[in-house]
Design an enzyme around this catalytic site. Structure first.
Site, PDB file in Angstrom:
ATOM      1  N   ARG A  85      -0.609  -2.168  -9.691  1.00  0.00           N
ATOM      2  CA  ARG A  85      -1.082  -2.399  -8.329  1.00  0.00           C
ATOM      3  C   ARG A  85      -1.880  -3.694  -8.252  1.00  0.00           C
ATOM      4  NH1 ARG A  85      -3.229   1.914  -4.073  1.00  0.00           N
ATOM      5  NH2 ARG A  85      -3.833   0.488  -2.399  1.00  0.00           N
ATOM      6  N   PHE A 118       2.330   1.871  -3.541  1.00  0.00           N
ATOM      7  CA  PHE A 118       1.420   2.349  -4.574  1.00  0.00           C
ATOM      8  C   PHE A 118       0.711   3.651  -4.211  1.00  0.00           C
ATOM      9  CE2 PHE A 118       2.035  -1.989  -6.002  1.00  0.00           C
ATOM     10  CZ  PHE A 118       2.298  -1.770  -7.345  1.00  0.00           C
ATOM     11  N   GLU A 119       0.507   3.898  -2.949  1.00  0.00           N
ATOM     12  CA  GLU A 119      -0.134   5.153  -2.544  1.00  0.00           C
ATOM     13  C   GLU A 119       0.854   6.314  -2.570  1.00  0.00           C
ATOM     14  OE1 GLU A 119      -3.308   5.844  -1.970  1.00  0.00           O
ATOM     15  OE2 GLU A 119      -3.988   3.775  -2.155  1.00  0.00           O
ATOM     16  N   GLY A 120       2.103   6.035  -2.241  1.00  0.00           N
ATOM     17  CA  GLY A 120       3.059   7.119  -2.084  1.00  0.00           C
ATOM     18  C   GLY A 120       2.725   7.894  -0.821  1.00  0.00           C
ATOM     19  N   MET A 152       0.830  -1.207   0.000  1.00  0.00           N
ATOM     20  CA  MET A 152       0.000   0.000   0.000  1.00  0.00           C
ATOM     21  C   MET A 152       0.865   1.257   0.000  1.00  0.00           C
ATOM     22  SD  MET A 152      -2.977  -1.370   2.535  1.00  0.00           S
ATOM     23  CE  MET A 152      -3.913   0.146   2.598  1.00  0.00           C
TER      24      MET A 152
END
Length: 167
Positions: free
Chosen positions: A157, A14-16, A11
């Protein structure tokens, strides 16, 4: 069940992470690892319909108290609180995930990204609850589009979530 380090790492990747508020592509004020600052903004339309004077998402102003650099501790707390909500939502909707850490982590990541409502309506959840684990993993790959187009970031993702699901 709780999200594992592997799930949190996926997470985070992919979220940064951003320590200053920004408008995400869906025109929602966001901070940290994808934390929505104003839940009411989600209910606003993306664009105004002809003849309407409704406020649209991107017109909602950032509150003065939120317009700052957020600390790492604040961001980590927001992430932990958000994950807790998604963990509970996923387990409520797919109780057979209990004991399947990789599948659970992948579903929490999916729900965090797409929403618990999207998880509830998804073929992923339906297949999990029927015991079709391979089919559920494959179904993750169906959810990589936005605006009718496949988004490379979402595809990557979903590929990572599928691998985690099957681990």
């Amino acid at each position: 069940m709780k999200l594992s380090k592997a799930g949190a790492d996926l997470m985070h990747r992919f979220e940064g992470c951003r320590n200053k508020p920004y408008l995400c592509p869906a025109h929602i004020w966001t901070i940290g690892y994808g934390h929505v600052l104003y839940q009411e903004q989600i209910r606003l339309p993306m664009v105004a319909k002809e003849g309407q004077t409704t406020t649209i998402r991107k017109e909602l102003p950032l509150r003065q108290e939120d317009n700052r650099v957020w600390s790492k501790e604040e961001i980590e707390k927001l992430f932990a609180d958000d994950v807790n909500l998604f963990e509970r939502g996923v387990l409520r909707l797919a109780p057979t995930l209990s004991g399947r850490q990789g599948a659970f982590d992948a579903c929490v990541s999916f729900a965090f990204n797409a929403g618990v409502g999207a998880f509830q309506r998804s073929s992923i959840r339906m297949k999990i609850n029927r015991g079709d684990w391979e089919g559920a993993a494959d179904s993750l790959l169906l959810y990589c589009m936005a605006g009718g187009k496949i988004l490379l970031g979402l595809k990557k993702r979903r590929d990572a979530e599928k691998a985690l699901f099957l681990s």
